[in-house]
Design a protein around this motif. Sequence first.
Motif, mmCIF file in Angstrom:
data_model
loop_
_atom_site.group_PDB
_atom_site.id
_atom_site.type_symbol
_atom_site.label_atom_id
_atom_site.label_comp_id
_atom_site.label_asym_id
_atom_site.label_seq_id
_atom_site.Cartn_x
_atom_site.Cartn_y
_atom_site.Cartn_z
ATOM 1 N N SER A 27 15.996 83.955 44.676
ATOM 2 C CA SER A 27 14.484 83.149 45.403
ATOM 3 C C SER A 27 13.498 83.214 44.042
ATOM 4 N N GLY A 28 12.272 82.247 44.808
ATOM 5 C CA GLY A 28 10.924 83.040 43.852
ATOM 6 C C GLY A 28 10.984 82.252 42.365
ATOM 7 N N PHE A 29 9.840 82.780 41.716
ATOM 8 C CA PHE A 29 9.310 82.222 40.633
ATOM 9 C C PHE A 29 9.048 83.426 39.496
ATOM 10 N N LEU A 30 9.850 84.370 39.033
ATOM 11 C CA LEU A 30 9.968 84.994 37.915
ATOM 12 C C LEU A 30 9.443 86.499 38.295
ATOM 13 N N PRO A 31 10.188 86.382 39.603
ATOM 14 C CA PRO A 31 9.632 87.847 40.637
ATOM 15 C C PRO A 31 9.654 89.494 39.856
ATOM 16 N N THR A 32 8.217 90.535 39.828
ATOM 17 C CA THR A 32 8.045 91.225 39.076
ATOM 18 C C THR A 32 8.531 92.490 40.189
ATOM 19 N N ASN A 33 8.751 92.420 41.500
ATOM 20 C CA ASN A 33 8.808 93.814 42.555
ATOM 21 C C ASN A 33 10.071 93.478 41.926
ATOM 22 N N THR A 34 10.685 95.042 42.797
ATOM 23 C CA THR A 34 12.319 94.241 43.066
ATOM 24 C C THR A 34 12.414 93.735 44.660
ATOM 25 N N ALA A 35 11.321 94.337 45.687
ATOM 26 C CA ALA A 35 11.504 93.780 46.268
ATOM 27 C C ALA A 35 12.067 92.348 47.038
ATOM 28 N N ASN A 36 11.796 91.709 45.582
ATOM 29 C CA ASN A 36 11.733 90.424 45.622
ATOM 30 C C ASN A 36 13.560 90.145 44.829
ATOM 31 N N TYR A 37 14.234 91.519 44.501
ATOM 32 C CA TYR A 37 15.326 91.240 43.758
ATOM 33 C C TYR A 37 16.787 91.352 44.905
ATOM 34 N N ASP A 38 17.345 90.183 45.077
ATOM 35 C CA ASP A 38 18.994 90.749 46.172
ATOM 36 C C ASP A 38 20.050 91.144 45.405
#
Length: 124
Positions: free
Chosen positions: A101-112
Amino acid sequence: QVQLVESGGGLVQAGGSLRLSCVASGSTFSNMIMGWFRQAPGKEREFVAAISRSFGITVYGDSVKGRFTVSRDNAKNTVYLQMTSLKDEDTAVYYCAAARSGFLPTNTANYDYWGQGTQVTVSS
């Protein structure tokens, strides 16, 4: 669960080019936002690029803008990172990552999900 496997790393001279690939399995690839990060020894993991699920919308880290290009082939469950005009400071382990989810996240925490990484070494 998603499995990510990177390939294409290696040793390249400064000014050269390299293309990384990341193959995904275990889930619907086209539903995932895909990103690339890198980590040099003694440094934090750094955002490199991300690409949307469809329409090819991309975002890049400032240090690679104009030199790197991220793309994806949903039919092949693969995301690519084309790297050109490589510099010494591009030396790092490069990681592929997937976000649900999200929109083009740039933070490692947003990746699963994360791959194991592939080493890129640029020599001058």
